[in-house]
Design a protein around this motif. Sequence first.
Motif, PDB file in Angstrom:
ATOM      1  N   ALA A   1       0.905  -1.211  -0.008  1.00 48.68           N
ATOM      2  CA  ALA A   1       0.080  -0.071   0.049  1.00 48.68           C
ATOM      3  C   ALA A   1       0.899   1.105  -0.142  1.00 48.68           C
ATOM      4  O   ALA A   1       2.025   1.131   0.315  1.00 48.68           O
ATOM      5  CB  ALA A   1      -0.913   0.080   1.290  1.00 48.68           C
ATOM      6  N   ALA A   2       0.462   2.245  -0.573  1.00 42.14           N
ATOM      7  CA  ALA A   2       0.947   3.690  -0.467  1.00 42.14           C
ATOM      8  C   ALA A   2       0.906   4.033   0.657  1.00 42.14           C
ATOM      9  O   ALA A   2       0.028   4.203   1.676  1.00 42.14           O
ATOM     10  CB  ALA A   2       0.273   4.554  -1.681  1.00 42.14           C
ATOM     11  N   ALA A   3       1.950   5.037   1.221  1.00 48.52           N
ATOM     12  CA  ALA A   3       1.937   5.682   2.428  1.00 48.52           C
ATOM     13  C   ALA A   3       0.754   6.924   2.126  1.00 48.52           C
ATOM     14  O   ALA A   3       0.487   7.246   1.104  1.00 48.52           O
ATOM     15  CB  ALA A   3       3.335   6.206   2.693  1.00 48.52           C
ATOM     16  N   THR A   4       0.434   7.417   3.376  1.00 44.80           N
ATOM     17  CA  THR A   4      -0.502   8.788   3.111  1.00 44.80           C
ATOM     18  C   THR A   4      -0.065   9.569   4.232  1.00 44.80           C
ATOM     19  O   THR A   4       0.454   9.546   5.141  1.00 44.80           O
ATOM     20  CB  THR A   4      -1.817   8.056   3.603  1.00 44.80           C
ATOM     21  N   SER A   5      -0.732  10.905   3.805  1.00 41.76           N
ATOM     22  CA  SER A   5      -0.361  12.210   4.274  1.00 41.76           C
ATOM     23  C   SER A   5      -1.565  11.998   5.729  1.00 41.76           C
ATOM     24  O   SER A   5      -2.757  11.406   5.415  1.00 41.76           O
ATOM     25  CB  SER A   5      -0.594  13.307   3.603  1.00 41.76           C
ATOM     26  N   SER A   6      -1.190  12.564   6.710  1.00 44.53           N
ATOM     27  CA  SER A   6      -2.169  12.690   7.893  1.00 44.53           C
ATOM     28  C   SER A   6      -3.123  13.767   7.637  1.00 44.53           C
ATOM     29  O   SER A   6      -3.961  13.802   8.492  1.00 44.53           O
ATOM     30  CB  SER A   6      -1.461  12.735   9.097  1.00 44.53           C
ATOM     31  N   VAL A   7      -2.953  14.795   6.729  1.00 44.06           N
ATOM     32  CA  VAL A   7      -3.634  16.051   6.369  1.00 44.06           C
ATOM     33  C   VAL A   7      -3.940  16.071   4.888  1.00 44.06           C
ATOM     34  O   VAL A   7      -3.419  15.547   4.032  1.00 44.06           O
ATOM     35  CB  VAL A   7      -3.025  17.369   7.080  1.00 44.06           C
ATOM     36  N   PRO A   8      -5.323  16.818   4.944  1.00 42.51           N
ATOM     37  CA  PRO A   8      -5.712  16.752   3.275  1.00 42.51           C
ATOM     38  C   PRO A   8      -4.728  17.658   2.523  1.00 42.51           C
ATOM     39  O   PRO A   8      -3.864  18.513   3.180  1.00 42.51           O
ATOM     40  CB  PRO A   8      -6.868  17.734   3.364  1.00 42.51           C
ATOM     41  N   GLN A   9      -4.465  17.454   1.223  1.00 42.34           N
ATOM     42  CA  GLN A   9      -3.385  17.909   0.403  1.00 42.34           C
ATOM     43  C   GLN A   9      -4.180  18.457  -0.751  1.00 42.34           C
ATOM     44  O   GLN A   9      -4.927  17.767  -1.485  1.00 42.34           O
ATOM     45  CB  GLN A   9      -2.483  16.739   0.041  1.00 42.34           C
TER      46      GLN A   9
END
Length: 709
Positions: A607-615
């Motif tokens: 799986a791809a890593a994700t940001s913790s906030v909207p981008q």
Amino acid sequence: MSCENNRLSTAEEIESVVGRPPAMIMLKEVGALDEGCVTALAHSPIAGFGYRDAEGLSRTTFIGGTPGFARVHSPTRISFLLDEPGTADGPASLLFLLPGTGETLRVNGSAFLGRDREVIFDVEQVYVHCAQAVLRSGLWQPPSPAERAPEVGGDGPLSKPGVADFLVAAPFLVLSTWDSAGGSDSSPRGDHLAVARIVDDHTLVIADRKGNKRADTLHNLLQDDRLSFAALVPGRTGVLHVRGRATITVDPVLLEPMSLRGTPPHAALLIDVEAADLTTNDAVTRARLWNPATHAEPPDLMALASEHLAANSANTAGGPPAFLLKVAGLMPAKWLRAVMNLAYRSGLRKEGYEVGGIFRRRAGTAQEDPLREVRVVGVRRETPSTVTLVLEDAGDSNAVFTFLPGQFFTLVTDIGGRTLRRPYSASSAPGSPRLEITVKHVEAGRFSTHVHRDVAVGDRLFVRGPSGSFHVDRKAAHDVVLVAAGSGVTPMMSMIRTLLAGRTGYRIALLYSNRSAEETIFAAELARLEREHPGRFSVAHVVTSRDGRVDVPGVRQWVAGLAPSPNARFYLCGPETLMDTARQALDELGVPDGHVHVERYATGRTAAATSSVPQRMLVEDGGRGVGTAVAEPGQTLLDAGLTAGLPMPYSCTVGSCGECVVKLLAGKVSQQEPNCLSARQRADGQILTCTSTPLTEVTLELGRGPSGR
């Protein structure tokens, strides 16, 4: 008027500021769902739902996802699914939205949680709410650029990552309140740009502008100051859930900054925020609210409100004059709508709003998803783990399927309330009114499990396509050499069937690897074709449980034995390991790169890593700005773009087809691996939007050359 500390604390004080609702406003209320209400519910894909959980906490969320999600059991009972955890037990309220429509349908009553997360809702009060809140917000129009979020200090709920950015961009929310007598109400609130303004890390202020003067929210807050709301930003699937306690203020210091053209609101809600949570909402995602291509023409709720008014007035003394109701009843619906739109425009202009088109659908650049409905007319078992679906056009059984042999179609269906898409190569020859798609069962594969376990003759699915650059020329004037493993034979089967049906005398050879003879797809047909076309078609089977894995020397020896013509074309389809093996063997034999075509499928993806906030995502095409979108935490670039109504290319949505390739001009993304990108594409900065999540703000270029697949 004497309001202690500029706060309204009695019904008389509210009435002195807001005024009394006209009698005809109250006469639009009914106690059960009539035929018009049922029609509205059948068209509505989403609703705001206000309830209190087992701990007594106020909650507002969005439910639904598809038109008609609310099941009508009787005029006083409906049911729907609640996706989020928690229970609903007691007074509750609903606000149904119809995309492209300003009026909303408010349904109040009580709710309890039944089996399998189904909420049973008993209807007590139904009311068509006027369009002013939606019009103020411009909910169905292209969004206005958001203001820069203020710096929010402290450690209160509003200082959490992403919350302030969401609030400055949110023009609309559904606000839920309760009274002391067991009643609940969820009402729409909309405003120019931000509907709720930040005072500090735990305080919000929401303007209360002129409306129908019912003031249900204000009267409820006098009895119970607890409230909750769910806010929307057009183009996003995120929802901000807020709960807290509110007072009603007329403090000029708070009202003046919310003035429009010098006109402040007559009052405001000052909210002490106890919790603020920003989450992706499944109902908003499934409903595709921001894509006008998915919206059916809704019923006219204003006409429904007029029917309710006429029905109640006939039995009520002191209502509107009978002759006015008679005239209104004879007025064509489009005339009534024109009159009301004129009244809306006039009222909103007096408040300081710039009012454009009324009820204009969002004028985005979204492209309609070219889905074709098909009917399953056959399910054929090929091996213990493989079936072939035989499909025909649901509207015209004689309509042919046109594609290039080797291309794939994307099957689309709803499974468990979610729309899933998966790419499968056509195994039949093109030009027939029946399309054959062969599906191998994948362990824990949700789509393939559904196909094998649940799909039956008579069922309906959707297909998108054809797609893909992996295909053979049906008039090929050269030898064709095929290397496949497992279900990688499915596009090869389309090629073989097509080429053998032609008049060309060039040879076709297939090297086909499988784990066991039992799992060899199309084994009987391949043997038959080989018998019927001696000298033109040959198959070399490799059973790895008996012969071992295919290696480079083995492929090299097989190809050399074929003695293919110098202009022969090679087609490889299967897992990464076999493709690498075959490619190395062809390189060693000196086969030109341009003569080799590869279709890969990958297993064991990470799986791809994700940001913790909207981008934020900016999309360009040929250097021209197309639009912007915001990817919620964990949301792919493709989903964010489609949600915002942007013309994002795509097909399979799982990283296998390469149709969603774009160029990353700026920013950083995390991408699911492995995928179908070539080394050349990676070096050029190309990414797959369907399996990439942004780690920072990104800029994408849609214009691209051939995918290189």
